[in-house]
Design an enzyme around this catalytic site. Structure first.
Site, PDB file in Angstrom:
ATOM      1  CD  GLU A 178      34.851  40.766  29.460  1.00  0.00           C
ATOM      2  OE1 GLU A 178      34.245  40.875  30.537  1.00  0.00           O
ATOM      3  OE2 GLU A 178      35.183  41.751  28.761  1.00  0.00           O
ATOM      4  CG  ASP A 180      30.592  42.502  28.670  1.00  0.00           C
ATOM      5  OD1 ASP A 180      31.008  42.344  29.816  1.00  0.00           O
ATOM      6  OD2 ASP A 180      29.573  43.172  28.382  1.00  0.00           O
ATOM      7  CG  ASP A 186      39.950  43.931  28.792  1.00  0.00           C
ATOM      8  OD1 ASP A 186      38.942  43.890  29.521  1.00  0.00           O
ATOM      9  OD2 ASP A 186      40.695  44.931  28.705  1.00  0.00           O
ATOM     10  CD  GLU A 206      37.260  44.346  26.244  1.00  0.00           C
ATOM     11  OE1 GLU A 206      38.100  44.809  25.444  1.00  0.00           O
ATOM     12  OE2 GLU A 206      36.968  44.886  27.326  1.00  0.00           O
TER      13      GLU A 206
END
Lengths: 227, 227
Positions: free
Chosen positions: A124, A52, A121, A48
């Protein structure tokens, strides 16, 4: 283990076949499950972290090229509209991610599978895993089939009304006293500073060229603390 | 126009020759100069928007691979230590960017050339321009010659002491009253909330598993507003 149906869907709908199946499993493993199954995959949090940044660049690059007339402030606002939680959680659901998440028992009972922040989450983490497995081109291909068409169609163009959103958020649990107090007004250069009070307590501040902008900024700051 | 010496340095030291010279000029053009020379290059702000995301991913990817034992929280902290203003501004100076920035007269007189935030912006814009001109591989090559060795050597590992930094920042202009007020203490699960008062005014809040963490978080929040 991810379902065969989902593995097939990734291949059929998005042309994605992972080289390292373990990375894909990791992207769908919540910490609550990893704690209960120490022999299983690691939880998705490191993917994650990477995903991101992968999404931030992929989307920045896309809006930079696709909207050549927007200035830096407009591009930044558009990007933040896209990457905020609700956006990615919708894509996670549309791509069938929701049913595949490995959750611990307590979290499952608590309804975590439907939690927007968790869905974001996982979206990502999936893109982080795809980046590690196959590089940026593969991520861009996936986003061309999912996220980019909606950006191009203007789904995220509307600038968000943070004051209304904040009010709705706060009043879920009954009435709340929200007050915007202008604490600085200067004209040249124009700078307004507004303090946001919730039930008499200072929660955030916002700056802007006028009072409306400053209030929006204060509401946005409060939302980012609360959401 | 960028100096011939600098163009030569980019080639000799970093192996960089831009295909689109205009992109390179744009990366060094501050808005104050662009306003005074409307016939010249656009200002660097759109390249900065892109370069910010380019650096975020390049550095996330590097620390993910280079420090496999760090967990997500440690990686996030390390990344934020690297991308904060002071880090990039130092690299901008080391790479000889400082002398090349096109500034308007007023900003030049105001000493903008030495401003850390401006140097950081130009470093981001340069990497955004390099990404557009030659792709991520070229950016990574440049960072391998500049930023990555210092990350690998641990220059950014020390976690930052935000309370000390905040105190130093605030007291540049004379004495300031800084107070951390614990407004919530719960043990199971452990959650502390601290409010930061500066001269009696609430500036920020912080959460943490203990009081020290919560105070650091409040100081960090205040710094990110003020810096």
């Amino acid at each position: 283990m991810l379902s065969k149906k989902f593995i097939k869907r990734l291949k059929d709908d998005y042309g994605i076949v992972f080289n390292d199946q373990k990375l894909l499993e990791e992207a769908f493993t919540h910490s609550s499950y990893a704690n209960e199954h120490p022999e299983g995959p690691r939880n998705y949090e490191k993917l994650e972290f990477l995903g991101d940044a992968v999404l931030e660049l992929a989307i920045s690059d896309f809006v930079y090229r696709h909207f050549p007339k927007l200035n830096e402030g407009e591009l930044t606002r558009l990007r933040s509209n896209i990457v905020r939680t609700e956006g990615f959680s919708e894509f996670a659901v549309e791509c069938g991610f929701q049913d595949e998440i490995h959750l611990g028992r307590g979290e499952e009972l608590a309804g975590a599978r439907k939690r927007k922040t968790l869905l974001e989450d996982v979206f990502e983490a999936f893109n982080g895993a795809l980046f590690l497995d196959q590089g940026m081109k593969a991520v861009e291909h996936f986003l061309h089939l999912t996220v980019y068409p909606l950006i191009a169609a203007g789904k995220f163009n509307a600038s968000r009304d943070y004051k209304t959103d904040l009010q709705e958020f706060l009043q879920q649990n009954g009435p709340v006293d929200i007050e915007y107090v202008t604490i600085q007004e200067s004209q040249q250069p124009s700078n307004f500073v507004v303090e946001l009070h919730i039930n008499g307590k200072v929660i955030s501040q916002g700056n802007g060229h006028n009072k409306k902008q400053a209030e929006q900024a204060a509401a946005q700051a409060a939302l980012s603390k609360l959401e």
